[in-house]
Design a protein around this motif. Structure first.
Motif, PDB file in Angstrom:
ATOM      1  N   THR A 209      47.652  41.020  53.218  1.00 19.32           N
ATOM      2  CA  THR A 209      46.963  42.184  52.676  1.00 19.32           C
ATOM      3  C   THR A 209      46.719  42.012  51.177  1.00 19.32           C
ATOM      4  OG1 THR A 209      47.980  43.576  54.347  1.00 19.32           O
ATOM      5  CG2 THR A 209      47.068  44.690  52.422  1.00 19.32           C
ATOM      6  N   ASN A 210      47.710  41.502  50.463  1.00 20.36           N
ATOM      7  CA  ASN A 210      47.540  41.255  49.029  1.00 20.36           C
ATOM      8  C   ASN A 210      46.476  40.195  48.776  1.00 20.36           C
ATOM      9  OD1 ASN A 210      49.459  43.155  48.355  1.00 20.36           O
ATOM     10  ND2 ASN A 210      51.117  41.664  48.204  1.00 20.36           N
ATOM     11  N   ALA A 211      46.462  39.139  49.588  1.00 16.40           N
ATOM     12  CA  ALA A 211      45.444  38.097  49.433  1.00 16.40           C
ATOM     13  C   ALA A 211      44.048  38.665  49.681  1.00 16.40           C
ATOM     14  CB  ALA A 211      45.735  36.939  50.389  1.00 16.40           C
ATOM     15  N   ARG A 212      43.911  39.499  50.709  1.00 13.73           N
ATOM     16  CA  ARG A 212      42.617  40.119  50.997  1.00 13.73           C
ATOM     17  C   ARG A 212      42.182  41.023  49.860  1.00 13.73           C
ATOM     18  NH1 ARG A 212      43.340  44.383  55.052  1.00 13.73           N
ATOM     19  NH2 ARG A 212      43.883  45.456  53.143  1.00 13.73           N
ATOM     20  N   ASP A 213      43.101  41.841  49.371  1.00 16.39           N
ATOM     21  CA  ASP A 213      42.766  42.752  48.280  1.00 16.39           C
ATOM     22  C   ASP A 213      42.377  41.987  47.014  1.00 16.39           C
ATOM     23  OD1 ASP A 213      43.300  44.821  49.988  1.00 16.39           O
ATOM     24  OD2 ASP A 213      45.266  45.291  49.114  1.00 16.39           O
ATOM     25  N   ASN A 214      43.102  40.902  46.723  1.00 13.58           N
ATOM     26  CA  ASN A 214      42.767  40.090  45.542  1.00 13.58           C
ATOM     27  C   ASN A 214      41.393  39.437  45.698  1.00 13.58           C
ATOM     28  OD1 ASN A 214      45.176  40.745  44.287  1.00 13.58           O
ATOM     29  ND2 ASN A 214      46.230  38.931  45.061  1.00 13.58           N
ATOM     30  N   TYR A 215      41.065  38.996  46.918  1.00  8.89           N
ATOM     31  CA  TYR A 215      39.763  38.385  47.160  1.00  8.89           C
ATOM     32  C   TYR A 215      38.643  39.389  46.905  1.00  8.89           C
ATOM     33  CZ  TYR A 215      35.792  36.555  49.747  1.00  8.89           C
ATOM     34  OH  TYR A 215      34.536  36.142  50.103  1.00  8.89           O
ATOM     35  N   TYR A 216      38.768  40.587  47.457  1.00  7.18           N
ATOM     36  CA  TYR A 216      37.720  41.582  47.274  1.00  7.18           C
ATOM     37  C   TYR A 216      37.661  42.079  45.832  1.00  7.18           C
ATOM     38  CZ  TYR A 216      36.655  41.667  52.209  1.00  7.18           C
ATOM     39  OH  TYR A 216      36.250  41.318  53.462  1.00  7.18           O
ATOM     40  N   LYS A 217      38.792  42.095  45.156  1.00  6.76           N
ATOM     41  CA  LYS A 217      38.801  42.472  43.741  1.00  6.76           C
ATOM     42  C   LYS A 217      38.029  41.434  42.919  1.00  6.76           C
ATOM     43  CE  LYS A 217      41.986  43.608  40.005  1.00  6.76           C
ATOM     44  NZ  LYS A 217      43.407  43.687  39.613  1.00  6.76           N
ATOM     45  N   LYS A 218      38.248  40.148  43.227  1.00  8.87           N
ATOM     46  CA  LYS A 218      37.535  39.075  42.532  1.00  8.87           C
ATOM     47  C   LYS A 218      36.035  39.160  42.800  1.00  8.87           C
ATOM     48  CE  LYS A 218      37.353  34.911  44.069  1.00  8.87           C
ATOM     49  NZ  LYS A 218      37.646  33.577  44.586  1.00  8.87           N
TER      50      LYS A 218
ATOM     51  N   GLU B 162      34.332  41.832  43.591  1.00 11.42           N
ATOM     52  CA  GLU B 162      33.815  43.016  42.895  1.00 11.42           C
ATOM     53  C   GLU B 162      33.673  42.747  41.401  1.00 11.42           C
ATOM     54  OE1 GLU B 162      32.258  46.726  42.322  1.00 11.42           O
ATOM     55  OE2 GLU B 162      32.592  45.641  44.189  1.00 11.42           O
ATOM     56  N   GLU B 163      34.621  42.022  40.811  1.00 12.34           N
ATOM     57  CA  GLU B 163      34.514  41.696  39.381  1.00 12.34           C
ATOM     58  C   GLU B 163      33.322  40.777  39.121  1.00 12.34           C
ATOM     59  OE1 GLU B 163      38.336  40.047  38.509  1.00 12.34           O
ATOM     60  OE2 GLU B 163      39.282  42.013  38.264  1.00 12.34           O
ATOM     61  N   GLN B 164      33.083  39.822  40.017  1.00 15.07           N
ATOM     62  CA  GLN B 164      31.933  38.944  39.875  1.00 15.07           C
ATOM     63  C   GLN B 164      30.631  39.735  39.988  1.00 15.07           C
ATOM     64  OE1 GLN B 164      32.457  35.964  42.853  1.00 15.07           O
ATOM     65  NE2 GLN B 164      33.969  34.811  41.665  1.00 15.07           N
ATOM     66  N   ARG B 165      30.557  40.669  40.913  1.00 17.34           N
ATOM     67  CA  ARG B 165      29.371  41.488  41.082  1.00 17.34           C
ATOM     68  C   ARG B 165      29.131  42.348  39.844  1.00 17.34           C
ATOM     69  NH1 ARG B 165      27.884  46.372  41.781  1.00 17.34           N
ATOM     70  NH2 ARG B 165      30.003  47.154  41.869  1.00 17.34           N
TER      71      ARG B 165
ATOM     72  N   THR C  68      30.134  41.717  36.825  1.00 16.07           N
ATOM     73  CA  THR C  68      29.746  40.859  35.705  1.00 16.07           C
ATOM     74  C   THR C  68      28.265  40.497  35.790  1.00 16.07           C
ATOM     75  OG1 THR C  68      31.954  39.925  35.633  1.00 16.07           O
ATOM     76  CG2 THR C  68      30.252  38.679  34.544  1.00 16.07           C
ATOM     77  N   ARG C  69      27.781  40.193  36.996  1.00 18.31           N
ATOM     78  CA  ARG C  69      26.363  39.862  37.183  1.00 18.31           C
ATOM     79  C   ARG C  69      25.467  41.026  36.849  1.00 18.31           C
ATOM     80  NH1 ARG C  69      27.629  37.115  42.329  1.00 18.31           N
ATOM     81  NH2 ARG C  69      27.278  39.199  43.158  1.00 18.31           N
ATOM     82  N   GLN C  70      25.904  42.238  37.152  1.00 16.19           N
ATOM     83  CA  GLN C  70      25.081  43.415  36.898  1.00 16.19           C
ATOM     84  C   GLN C  70      25.253  43.924  35.488  1.00 16.19           C
ATOM     85  OE1 GLN C  70      25.861  46.331  39.895  1.00 16.19           O
ATOM     86  NE2 GLN C  70      24.772  45.205  41.472  1.00 16.19           N
ATOM     87  N   GLY C  71      26.205  43.374  34.735  1.00 15.69           N
ATOM     88  CA  GLY C  71      26.397  43.779  33.354  1.00 15.69           C
ATOM     89  C   GLY C  71      27.086  45.118  33.196  1.00 15.69           C
ATOM     90  N   ILE C  72      27.900  45.473  34.147  1.00 11.89           N
ATOM     91  CA  ILE C  72      28.600  46.771  34.079  1.00 11.89           C
ATOM     92  C   ILE C  72      29.884  46.624  33.295  1.00 11.89           C
ATOM     93  CG2 ILE C  72      29.755  48.556  35.447  1.00 11.89           C
ATOM     94  CD1 ILE C  72      27.737  48.030  37.642  1.00 11.89           C
TER      95      ILE C  72
END
Length: 61
Positions: free
Chosen positions: A41-50, A52-55, A57-61
């Protein structure tokens, strides 16, 4: 009387069997929960967090 009565043996055996079953069930349940479920569960949450952070960053938020 040639044969001794077996009073109490069934109850003692039942209590022993239930105690062992519940103890092992609790132990293996905890082993699964904290040894497999929580890390996955922690690995899944960390993956989706990463992701989301990449998304963000691309959108400049």
């Amino acid at each position: 009387m040639a044969v001794q009565p077996i009073t109490g043996m069934l109850r003692r055996g039942l209590i022993t069997d239930l105690s062992i079953a519940l103890g092992l069930g609790f132990a293996f349940g905890n082993a699964f929960w904290y040894g497999y479920h929580v890390p996955r569960t922690n690995a899944r949450d960390n993956y989706y967090k990463k992701i989301e952070e990449q998304r963000a960053t691309r959108q400049g938020i």
